[in-house]
Design an enzyme around this catalytic site. Sequence first.
Site: not given
Length: 303
Positions: A162, A160, A123
């Site tokens: 996300h 993952d 991220h």
Amino acid sequence: MTLHDHAGPYRAWTPAAYTFPLPDGHRFPAYKYAGVRDRLDGLLPVLDTPNLSWADAARAHDPLWLRRWRRGEIDRHEERAFGLPWSAEVVERARRAAGGSLAALHDALAVGWGINLAGGTHHAFRDRAEGFCLVNDAAILTRVALDDGLARRVAILDLDVHQGNGTAALLEHETRAFTLSVHGERNYPFRKERSSLDLGLGDGVTDHDYLRVLRGQVLPALDAFRPDLLLYLAGVDVLAGDRFGRFALTLDGVRARNRAVLTWARGAGIPVVTMMAGGYNRDHALTIEAHASVVLDGLDVLT
């Protein structure tokens, strides 16, 4: 014969010894790093991660922004987006986690498989930290591999729950990299970036449906790209019961996923780096076992 003999040439890296202050009850799963290290004790050598240099961090990130984080010159909005309170220790820990991924890259190039028992910090953007991610190790490794002539084509397989939004943004214009993210379409981050291939799935995905997507779309896409290096973000927040995931995989499903990916890498004859990525299950023991399973499955498939 020692306990490590059956691991062949492989070893793992962990930043578990490097901790940072957290408020009581904070949702960051600090417990899992030492837990996975201890679960694998005796199966293969597990070493403390080296520090990522700031010069290597700057391959993917803005140097002035890195300097502000190093000095603690950030505002509340930046700290809130990061999700962790700033401290010199948390910055050091981020460098250690990414340093483990870089060490694992060199292991992968030397012996075929490199293992970081942390990392997968997908991220982080060029000049923005998000979701517990300060520096983006997958993007840094890609830049190191491509710019230093260690690989010609790099695939980043992000499993993952996300989307790997920072990785997608950092590598969007790099034609020699293929970013592939399988994630919850309705989950964080709510503003998605554009990966080379995004496979956004609905809530409640089961083993059967997930593995069908993996075998029917993910592995054929990797075949078509033909990388000579695979970075595998083996997040376990796909498990049922994860605090921040909305999928419903079982541990057996996660292990079938790992085995399919690692078997593909072995068959393609390409080195693979495995990174932990996310896992926040309400059952802490399950989180630890699922993260450890990536290594257990790799020892079975790759040795």
